[in-house]
Design a protein around this motif. Structure first.
Motif, PDB file in Angstrom:
ATOM      1  N   LEU A 110       0.825  -1.214   0.000  1.00 21.89           N
ATOM      2  CA  LEU A 110       0.000   0.000   0.000  1.00 21.89           C
ATOM      3  C   LEU A 110       0.859   1.265   0.000  1.00 21.89           C
ATOM      4  O   LEU A 110       0.536   2.241  -0.686  1.00 21.89           O
ATOM      5  CB  LEU A 110      -0.964   0.002   1.180  1.00 21.89           C
ATOM      6  CG  LEU A 110      -2.103  -1.023   1.097  1.00 21.89           C
ATOM      7  CD1 LEU A 110      -2.872  -1.067   2.416  1.00 21.89           C
ATOM      8  CD2 LEU A 110      -3.022  -0.718  -0.062  1.00 21.89           C
ATOM      9  N   ASN A 111       1.940   1.254   0.741  1.00 22.36           N
ATOM     10  CA  ASN A 111       2.852   2.405   0.744  1.00 22.36           C
ATOM     11  C   ASN A 111       3.460   2.628  -0.634  1.00 22.36           C
ATOM     12  O   ASN A 111       3.599   3.772  -1.083  1.00 22.36           O
ATOM     13  CB  ASN A 111       3.945   2.230   1.796  1.00 22.36           C
ATOM     14  CG  ASN A 111       3.446   2.489   3.205  1.00 22.36           C
ATOM     15  OD1 ASN A 111       2.465   3.199   3.408  1.00 22.36           O
ATOM     16  ND2 ASN A 111       4.111   1.898   4.175  1.00 22.36           N
ATOM     17  N   ASN A 112       3.812   1.544  -1.314  1.00 20.27           N
ATOM     18  CA  ASN A 112       4.339   1.658  -2.675  1.00 20.27           C
ATOM     19  C   ASN A 112       3.282   2.225  -3.625  1.00 20.27           C
ATOM     20  O   ASN A 112       3.581   3.052  -4.479  1.00 20.27           O
ATOM     21  CB  ASN A 112       4.830   0.303  -3.181  1.00 20.27           C
ATOM     22  CG  ASN A 112       6.082  -0.164  -2.478  1.00 20.27           C
ATOM     23  OD1 ASN A 112       6.810   0.622  -1.884  1.00 20.27           O
ATOM     24  ND2 ASN A 112       6.326  -1.462  -2.527  1.00 20.27           N
ATOM     25  N   GLU A 113       2.062   1.784  -3.456  1.00 19.28           N
ATOM     26  CA  GLU A 113       0.973   2.273  -4.292  1.00 19.28           C
ATOM     27  C   GLU A 113       0.708   3.759  -4.038  1.00 19.28           C
ATOM     28  O   GLU A 113       0.503   4.530  -4.983  1.00 19.28           O
ATOM     29  CB  GLU A 113      -0.292   1.459  -4.015  1.00 19.28           C
ATOM     30  CG  GLU A 113      -1.382   1.675  -5.028  1.00 19.28           C
ATOM     31  CD  GLU A 113      -2.558   0.724  -4.839  1.00 19.28           C
ATOM     32  OE1 GLU A 113      -3.678   1.138  -5.147  1.00 19.28           O
ATOM     33  OE2 GLU A 113      -2.331  -0.424  -4.394  1.00 19.28           O
ATOM     34  N   ILE A 114       0.768   4.159  -2.783  1.00 17.83           N
ATOM     35  CA  ILE A 114       0.585   5.577  -2.444  1.00 17.83           C
ATOM     36  C   ILE A 114       1.675   6.423  -3.089  1.00 17.83           C
ATOM     37  O   ILE A 114       1.398   7.489  -3.659  1.00 17.83           O
ATOM     38  CB  ILE A 114       0.565   5.775  -0.907  1.00 17.83           C
ATOM     39  CG1 ILE A 114      -0.730   5.215  -0.324  1.00 17.83           C
ATOM     40  CG2 ILE A 114       0.744   7.248  -0.527  1.00 17.83           C
ATOM     41  CD1 ILE A 114      -0.741   5.117   1.191  1.00 17.83           C
ATOM     42  N   GLN A 115       2.903   5.952  -3.022  1.00 12.05           N
ATOM     43  CA  GLN A 115       4.022   6.675  -3.622  1.00 12.05           C
ATOM     44  C   GLN A 115       3.830   6.812  -5.130  1.00 12.05           C
ATOM     45  O   GLN A 115       4.044   7.881  -5.702  1.00 12.05           O
ATOM     46  CB  GLN A 115       5.348   5.984  -3.312  1.00 12.05           C
ATOM     47  CG  GLN A 115       6.566   6.714  -3.822  1.00 12.05           C
ATOM     48  CD  GLN A 115       6.703   8.108  -3.235  1.00 12.05           C
ATOM     49  OE1 GLN A 115       6.388   8.335  -2.076  1.00 12.05           O
ATOM     50  NE2 GLN A 115       7.153   9.047  -4.039  1.00 12.05           N
ATOM     51  N   LEU A 116       3.403   5.756  -5.779  1.00 14.51           N
ATOM     52  CA  LEU A 116       3.149   5.788  -7.221  1.00 14.51           C
ATOM     53  C   LEU A 116       2.041   6.779  -7.561  1.00 14.51           C
ATOM     54  O   LEU A 116       2.162   7.559  -8.514  1.00 14.51           O
ATOM     55  CB  LEU A 116       2.791   4.385  -7.728  1.00 14.51           C
ATOM     56  CG  LEU A 116       2.531   4.250  -9.223  1.00 14.51           C
ATOM     57  CD1 LEU A 116       3.777   4.627 -10.021  1.00 14.51           C
ATOM     58  CD2 LEU A 116       2.087   2.841  -9.554  1.00 14.51           C
ATOM     59  N   LEU A 117       0.977   6.787  -6.762  1.00 10.61           N
ATOM     60  CA  LEU A 117      -0.123   7.726  -6.994  1.00 10.61           C
ATOM     61  C   LEU A 117       0.329   9.177  -6.806  1.00 10.61           C
ATOM     62  O   LEU A 117      -0.091  10.072  -7.554  1.00 10.61           O
ATOM     63  CB  LEU A 117      -1.305   7.410  -6.076  1.00 10.61           C
ATOM     64  CG  LEU A 117      -2.073   6.125  -6.426  1.00 10.61           C
ATOM     65  CD1 LEU A 117      -3.050   5.772  -5.321  1.00 10.61           C
ATOM     66  CD2 LEU A 117      -2.785   6.271  -7.765  1.00 10.61           C
ATOM     67  N   GLU A 119       3.336  10.299  -7.375  1.00 14.50           N
ATOM     68  CA  GLU A 119       4.138  10.623  -8.557  1.00 14.50           C
ATOM     69  C   GLU A 119       3.246  10.889  -9.763  1.00 14.50           C
ATOM     70  O   GLU A 119       3.498  11.824 -10.534  1.00 14.50           O
ATOM     71  CB  GLU A 119       5.119   9.487  -8.849  1.00 14.50           C
ATOM     72  CG  GLU A 119       6.229   9.357  -7.824  1.00 14.50           C
ATOM     73  CD  GLU A 119       7.094   8.114  -8.021  1.00 14.50           C
ATOM     74  OE1 GLU A 119       6.944   7.411  -9.056  1.00 14.50           O
ATOM     75  OE2 GLU A 119       7.907   7.838  -7.127  1.00 14.50           O
ATOM     76  N   MET A 120       2.200  10.094  -9.915  1.00 11.93           N
ATOM     77  CA  MET A 120       1.259  10.306 -11.019  1.00 11.93           C
ATOM     78  C   MET A 120       0.545  11.654 -10.864  1.00 11.93           C
ATOM     79  O   MET A 120       0.339  12.375 -11.850  1.00 11.93           O
ATOM     80  CB  MET A 120       0.234   9.162 -11.073  1.00 11.93           C
ATOM     81  CG  MET A 120       0.838   7.846 -11.540  1.00 11.93           C
ATOM     82  SD  MET A 120      -0.274   6.426 -11.397  1.00 11.93           S
ATOM     83  CE  MET A 120      -1.617   6.898 -12.453  1.00 11.93           C
ATOM     84  N   ASN A 121       0.195  11.988  -9.660  1.00 16.05           N
ATOM     85  CA  ASN A 121      -0.471  13.261  -9.382  1.00 16.05           C
ATOM     86  C   ASN A 121       0.431  14.437  -9.752  1.00 16.05           C
ATOM     87  O   ASN A 121      -0.003  15.404 -10.389  1.00 16.05           O
ATOM     88  CB  ASN A 121      -0.884  13.318  -7.914  1.00 16.05           C
ATOM     89  CG  ASN A 121      -1.804  14.472  -7.607  1.00 16.05           C
ATOM     90  OD1 ASN A 121      -2.443  15.025  -8.480  1.00 16.05           O
ATOM     91  ND2 ASN A 121      -1.872  14.831  -6.336  1.00 16.05           N
ATOM     92  N   LEU A 122       1.696  14.376  -9.365  1.00 13.57           N
ATOM     93  CA  LEU A 122       2.650  15.422  -9.713  1.00 13.57           C
ATOM     94  C   LEU A 122       2.809  15.542 -11.235  1.00 13.57           C
ATOM     95  O   LEU A 122       2.870  16.650 -11.774  1.00 13.57           O
ATOM     96  CB  LEU A 122       4.004  15.156  -9.054  1.00 13.57           C
ATOM     97  CG  LEU A 122       4.092  15.404  -7.555  1.00 13.57           C
ATOM     98  CD1 LEU A 122       5.461  14.938  -7.021  1.00 13.57           C
ATOM     99  CD2 LEU A 122       3.885  16.888  -7.257  1.00 13.57           C
TER     100      LEU A 122
END
Length: 130
Positions: A110-117, A119-122
């Protein structure tokens, strides 16, 4: 397997003599031999030292031993003791360990998924700012 048998088995697997272990835990060889024969009480301080010598956790050292008692502090009014005589407790403990390991993996995922999201948001913000 009783704890004194387990200690002897682990000592032999590590190719230590009784004298080696006795010296490391500041005991006489005959006193240590009594531990391996189950002729003496094992207090938590000795168990901790033995576990440390074998580079293992004290719980792993005493795990699967039936009908044992670890006396934490015999001379205190607030002493704590740990008793084990039930295989169901051992099984429940293993289930909890597995559940905890799964929970930790899930948290990491979940932490990895949050980090990816993030980055996508930025990336989307930078694209819309252009």
């Amino acid at each position: 397997m009783q704890i004194h048998d387990k200690i002897r088995m682990i000592r032999e697997q590590n190719k230590f003599s009784q004298e080696d272990i006795a010296e490391k835990i500041n005991m006489s060889p005959s006193g240590y031999a009594k531990i391996e024969r189950g002729e003496t009480k094992l207090y938590i301080d000795k168990l901790e030292k033995i576990a440390q010598i074998f580079n293992m956790d004290i719980i792993d050292l005493i795990n699967n031993d039936k009908n044992f008692c670890v006396l934490i502090n015999e001379n205190s009014q607030s002493s704590s003791n740990y008793y084990n005589s039930d295989d169901a407790l051992i099984i429940e403990n293993e289930k909890l360990k597995i559940s905890l390991a799964f929970q930790e993996k899930l948290i990491t995922q979940l932490n990895n998924e949050i980090q990816l999201l993030k980055e996508m948001n930025l990336l989307l913000k930078s694209k819309t700012a252009e």
